[in-house]
Design a protein around this motif. Sequence first.
Motif, short mmCIF file in Angstrom:
data_model
loop_
_atom_site.label_atom_id
_atom_site.label_comp_id
_atom_site.label_asym_id
_atom_site.label_seq_id
_atom_site.Cartn_x
_atom_site.Cartn_y
_atom_site.Cartn_z
N LEU A 84 -7.66 3.98 -1.05
CA LEU A 84 -6.75 3.25 -0.16
C LEU A 84 -6.77 3.84 1.26
CD1 LEU A 84 -3.66 2.59 -2.44
CD2 LEU A 84 -5.30 0.93 -1.59
N THR B 171 0.84 -1.21 0.00
CA THR B 171 0.00 0.00 0.00
C THR B 171 0.87 1.25 0.00
OG1 THR B 171 -1.75 -1.14 1.22
CG2 THR B 171 -1.80 1.26 1.25
N MET C 109 -8.09 0.92 3.34
CA MET C 109 -6.95 0.19 3.89
C MET C 109 -6.43 0.84 5.17
SD MET C 109 -4.99 -2.43 3.60
CE MET C 109 -3.37 -3.09 3.95
#
Length: 527
Positions: free
Chosen positions: A56, A26, A60
């Motif tokens: 993201l 990431t 995430m």
Amino acid sequence: MREKFMKSASIFSKAIIQPVMFMAVTGIILSVCAILSLEMMPTFSKNVGNFVYSILSGGMIGQLSAIFCVGIAAALAKPKYKTDAAILGIITYLLFLYANNAWLTVTNTLAEAGDQGLYGTGQGMVFGIQVTDMGVFLGILLGVFVGFMVNRFGEIKLHKYLSPYSGTKSVYILILFATILFAMGITYIWPIINHLVEAVVGTTTTAGALGFFFYGFLNRMLLPLGLHHFLWMPLFYTPLGGTAEIAGEMYNGAFNIWLAELGNASQITSMHPSIGYLANFGSISLPIGIAFALWKTAKPENKKKVAGILIPTVTTAFLAGVTEPLEFLFLFLSPVLWFAHSVVYGLSMLITNLVGISIQFDTGINMIINSFAFPAHLGRQYLIPLVFIVTAALEYFVFKTLIVKLDIPTLGREKSEDVEESSEEGDVEQTMDLPVVANTFDPQIQYIVAGLGGPENIASMMNCYTRLRVDVKDETKVDMAILNNKVKSSGIVDKGKHIQIVIGMGVEKEREKVEDYLNYLTTTQAQ
């Protein structure tokens, strides 16, 4: 007691590393997004960078606690329970959120948002639910809890009429009530713990550059024990690594802060001090200094062979950030060299912090990419070449001096004839004492199993980045002579019933081959 602690630490280290590996990916993607979003880039590029970053960031980074919960639960569970453990992980996480919110509501202790939202109240929003703010600690605790419960009570048997509710279904019932009680109790306990955490953070941040030295020093000193994850993980993902408000949002942990700054690079006027934990020359310049010192001190007739061994290890460190294949060449050979390496590692982080380099890098690849993500006056990327040379030279000088002064028999300094003879003898032995099995199984795989005491002595086996981690039933059956002399590895860590074989980047494939071989032996014996 010590054995139980080491086993628990080893298991936790193996579990925590799996979710973190996805965070590393990431980070690279977000670095590219940050470059696309720079002021000099065209509008279309900025839109693409911001679009991917927002996905993201929310999907995430913002849900890291839940990811840790599911990942750790599945990693800790026995193979036959892994799917159920993952399901129970997310169920438990959601149960906690709703139970905690319900108790805060019933007790009339829900905090009211101020100008900075819920920051400073000890509460936060998770999945749209206001709960006690525990950050990633919540996911880690619940993940460990689920993994333990599944392994401990997964074999529960009930009456035949109740059999559909046995096994992991019974575990779910136990977890349900335990989670509700935990969610209620944590509203009283966590504020005390949070106060202690803040005190530790305050002490660490006031240590300045010296704190970064000790971080780097301990990071290497704990590596042989496999406990270094306990050091960097809290600093990267919890308030122990710092807290920052960026674009109106609060972020905890050095790595999370870095990712948030990447997504808001145009608004950043100064880099957060915690980025110092992420600016690491340990896999970039230090391996070059070590390798050059080992090559320089090798005997003239061995230099070519030594170079052939060192070049791949340095390349692996620079490109993938994996230093263990190189470090294990001297780790067990000389504790003095390892201590010196740990000191230099700490000094490299101290120097980096003092000169103010403030971009994230632990491999050559992300160092190059991230150097373009921020203006040079913020990250001071222009100092990287200078510190690169200084730290590499320091490592080289320290290693060369110690090796020569103490006459340490590092790579290429042994007697050539002894090495050649032992190598030839090893080749002969390999053709003599291998069991007769299918030709599809490499001698390397067979020797690993034989060295561990045979298939019946292997209790469990996992891998992390570079190590094959094995728990054995009886340590007296482990043949270290086979593991040290016939298994091709960068080193063997012997912890009694817990054996670690340092393979390198191909460790996962090696583990799969060992498992295939074990399945073959089991099937053959059954027949």
